[in-house]
Design a protein around this motif. Sequence first.
Motif, PDB file in Angstrom:
ATOM      1  N   ARG A 179     -21.654 -30.997 -40.523  1.00  0.00           N
ATOM      2  CA  ARG A 179     -20.192 -31.083 -40.620  1.00  0.00           C
ATOM      3  C   ARG A 179     -19.515 -30.853 -39.267  1.00  0.00           C
ATOM      4  NH1 ARG A 179     -17.721 -30.688 -45.653  1.00  0.00           N
ATOM      5  NH2 ARG A 179     -19.130 -30.506 -47.424  1.00  0.00           N
ATOM      6  N   ILE A 180     -20.127 -30.038 -38.429  1.00  0.00           N
ATOM      7  CA  ILE A 180     -19.539 -29.723 -37.133  1.00  0.00           C
ATOM      8  C   ILE A 180     -19.967 -30.779 -36.117  1.00  0.00           C
ATOM      9  CG2 ILE A 180     -19.450 -28.030 -35.268  1.00  0.00           C
ATOM     10  CD1 ILE A 180     -20.057 -25.874 -37.345  1.00  0.00           C
ATOM     11  N   PRO A 181     -19.029 -31.366 -35.376  1.00  0.00           N
ATOM     12  CA  PRO A 181     -19.409 -32.359 -34.360  1.00  0.00           C
ATOM     13  C   PRO A 181     -20.434 -31.783 -33.382  1.00  0.00           C
ATOM     14  CG  PRO A 181     -17.029 -32.347 -34.671  1.00  0.00           C
ATOM     15  CD  PRO A 181     -17.559 -31.183 -35.455  1.00  0.00           C
ATOM     16  N   ALA A 182     -21.409 -32.582 -33.027  1.00  0.00           N
ATOM     17  CA  ALA A 182     -22.493 -32.109 -32.167  1.00  0.00           C
ATOM     18  C   ALA A 182     -21.989 -31.650 -30.810  1.00  0.00           C
ATOM     19  CB  ALA A 182     -23.534 -33.209 -32.002  1.00  0.00           C
TER      20      ALA A 182
ATOM     21  N   ARG B  10     -14.309 -27.846 -24.195  1.00  0.00           N
ATOM     22  CA  ARG B  10     -13.920 -29.258 -24.172  1.00  0.00           C
ATOM     23  C   ARG B  10     -13.615 -29.803 -25.565  1.00  0.00           C
ATOM     24  NH1 ARG B  10     -18.319 -28.473 -21.204  1.00  0.00           N
ATOM     25  NH2 ARG B  10     -19.665 -29.338 -22.835  1.00  0.00           N
ATOM     26  N   HIS B  11     -14.157 -29.157 -26.598  1.00  0.00           N
ATOM     27  CA  HIS B  11     -13.976 -29.650 -27.973  1.00  0.00           C
ATOM     28  C   HIS B  11     -14.165 -28.465 -28.922  1.00  0.00           C
ATOM     29  CE1 HIS B  11     -15.341 -32.676 -31.324  1.00  0.00           C
ATOM     30  NE2 HIS B  11     -14.251 -31.999 -31.652  1.00  0.00           N
ATOM     31  N   ALA B  12     -13.141 -28.140 -29.668  1.00  0.00           N
ATOM     32  CA  ALA B  12     -13.193 -27.008 -30.596  1.00  0.00           C
ATOM     33  C   ALA B  12     -13.266 -27.505 -32.034  1.00  0.00           C
ATOM     34  CB  ALA B  12     -11.974 -26.117 -30.429  1.00  0.00           C
ATOM     35  N   ALA B  13     -14.069 -26.841 -32.829  1.00  0.00           N
ATOM     36  CA  ALA B  13     -14.142 -27.114 -34.267  1.00  0.00           C
ATOM     37  C   ALA B  13     -13.639 -25.878 -35.005  1.00  0.00           C
ATOM     38  CB  ALA B  13     -15.572 -27.445 -34.690  1.00  0.00           C
ATOM     39  N   LEU B  14     -12.687 -26.072 -35.896  1.00  0.00           N
ATOM     40  CA  LEU B  14     -12.114 -24.975 -36.670  1.00  0.00           C
ATOM     41  C   LEU B  14     -12.562 -25.108 -38.119  1.00  0.00           C
ATOM     42  CD1 LEU B  14      -8.465 -24.954 -35.243  1.00  0.00           C
ATOM     43  CD2 LEU B  14     -10.530 -23.871 -34.329  1.00  0.00           C
ATOM     44  N   ILE B  15     -13.190 -24.076 -38.647  1.00  0.00           N
ATOM     45  CA  ILE B  15     -13.637 -24.085 -40.041  1.00  0.00           C
ATOM     46  C   ILE B  15     -12.427 -23.763 -40.907  1.00  0.00           C
ATOM     47  CG2 ILE B  15     -15.316 -23.202 -41.687  1.00  0.00           C
ATOM     48  CD1 ILE B  15     -16.524 -24.647 -39.232  1.00  0.00           C
ATOM     49  N   GLN B  16     -12.045 -24.704 -41.742  1.00  0.00           N
ATOM     50  CA  GLN B  16     -10.806 -24.607 -42.512  1.00  0.00           C
ATOM     51  C   GLN B  16     -11.084 -24.581 -44.012  1.00  0.00           C
ATOM     52  OE1 GLN B  16      -8.187 -23.934 -40.977  1.00  0.00           O
ATOM     53  NE2 GLN B  16      -7.930 -25.110 -39.094  1.00  0.00           N
TER      54      GLN B  16
ATOM     55  N   THR C 224     -11.346 -30.530 -33.892  1.00  0.00           N
ATOM     56  CA  THR C 224     -11.790 -31.150 -35.136  1.00  0.00           C
ATOM     57  C   THR C 224     -11.630 -30.130 -36.257  1.00  0.00           C
ATOM     58  OG1 THR C 224     -13.377 -32.643 -34.095  1.00  0.00           O
ATOM     59  CG2 THR C 224     -13.755 -32.101 -36.407  1.00  0.00           C
ATOM     60  N   GLN C 225     -10.940 -30.538 -37.316  1.00  0.00           N
ATOM     61  CA  GLN C 225     -10.779 -29.678 -38.483  1.00  0.00           C
ATOM     62  C   GLN C 225     -11.974 -29.898 -39.411  1.00  0.00           C
ATOM     63  OE1 GLN C 225      -8.463 -27.645 -38.104  1.00  0.00           O
ATOM     64  NE2 GLN C 225      -6.521 -28.547 -37.498  1.00  0.00           N
ATOM     65  N   VAL C 226     -12.795 -28.882 -39.549  1.00  0.00           N
ATOM     66  CA  VAL C 226     -13.944 -28.951 -40.449  1.00  0.00           C
ATOM     67  C   VAL C 226     -13.498 -28.331 -41.769  1.00  0.00           C
ATOM     68  CG1 VAL C 226     -16.367 -28.338 -40.816  1.00  0.00           C
ATOM     69  CG2 VAL C 226     -15.515 -28.775 -38.492  1.00  0.00           C
ATOM     70  N   VAL C 227     -13.046 -29.171 -42.690  1.00  0.00           N
ATOM     71  CA  VAL C 227     -12.445 -28.691 -43.932  1.00  0.00           C
ATOM     72  C   VAL C 227     -13.525 -28.536 -44.990  1.00  0.00           C
ATOM     73  CG1 VAL C 227     -10.708 -29.114 -45.700  1.00  0.00           C
ATOM     74  CG2 VAL C 227     -10.293 -29.853 -43.331  1.00  0.00           C
TER      75      VAL C 227
END
Length: 354
Positions: free
Chosen positions: A130-133, A88-94, A112-115
């Motif tokens: 940093r990563i959305p819960a 439902r919600h992906a976080a990409l470590i950038q 969500t771009q986790v830069v």
Amino acid sequence: MYRPGRHGDVDVEPGVVDFAVNVRGSAPDFVRAAIVDACAHLSSYPAAEHVDAAVAAICALHQRDQGEVMLLAGAADGFEMLPRLGSRHAALIQPSFTEPEIALSAAGIPITQVVLPPPWHIDPTDIGERIPADADLVVVGNPTNPTSVLHSRAALEAMRKPGRILVVDEAFADLTVDEASGDREPQSLASLRCDDVVVIRSVTKTFGLAGLRAGYLLAAPAIVEALSRGRRPWPLSTPALAALTECVGPAGQRFCDAAARTVIAERDFMVERLALAGVAVSTEPAAPFVLIETPNGLALKNALRAEGFGVRSCANFVGLGDDHVRLAVRDNATVDTMVDALTRVRKDLDDDPR
């Protein structure tokens, strides 16, 4: 021009010395021989015995069961299937490889771009914040393309939480080395057997097989089953299966041992040579490529191409800009020639009043 799907291969053409694509030369003889032998069976569909041989070799290498292995037509094949997990919600470590974003965006999954800030290392003490819960899928490269950063296992572990799947892109892990102990793949999670971690691997980079498309995915059986639903039959060709079996087998791993030592020596030379030329390496590299930062990066890339060298602009990586350039590690003589050209074009750009 610099869309997410643009890769380094477009910066290489016949007659251009390739520093843009992270492929280590051509395939070794024992892999070529396996491919040639497999071509005798091209009139038949890929046989179950060839699939079983590749899976068995992967299981032996990573201490896995057959149900934990999925064969891939290159790592990008694995990223393309991630939407099947129903996230439902992906976080990409950038910054990181662009294909996961392309696949997830096409499926309409919020991202969500986790830069990470330079030098782009994950801090285990704050990555959880940093990563959305509510992110139930996290994707990270290790080592990361294009920064060449190798994250610690502790950093990766810090991103795990109940209800979340962690996907680790280990396309270049087979050439990482703990220089203190000499152990290869010191931070790999490929042999970690758990319900919430997916590891995607490729053999095309180290073994010079980018045109063949071969890799594999490691995960819990339930995840492999979910990713396999609706997959086309015969996803890998018979030659790709033969090559994959050799690459992950004993001969392939001996080849990786030697290649990793060569990469360390050549990378050290490249970093020193760049430093002598006044070129700043952006962070300590752990993969077979180096990230540099230089003014007028796009103009420099184009000028180098005119000099006969192809390099990879990082203008389309989240968290980087057009002043970042990725250089594949090459042999010392080739690096010498490229750095000489780099020095010339930098001077010309500095002298150009425009």
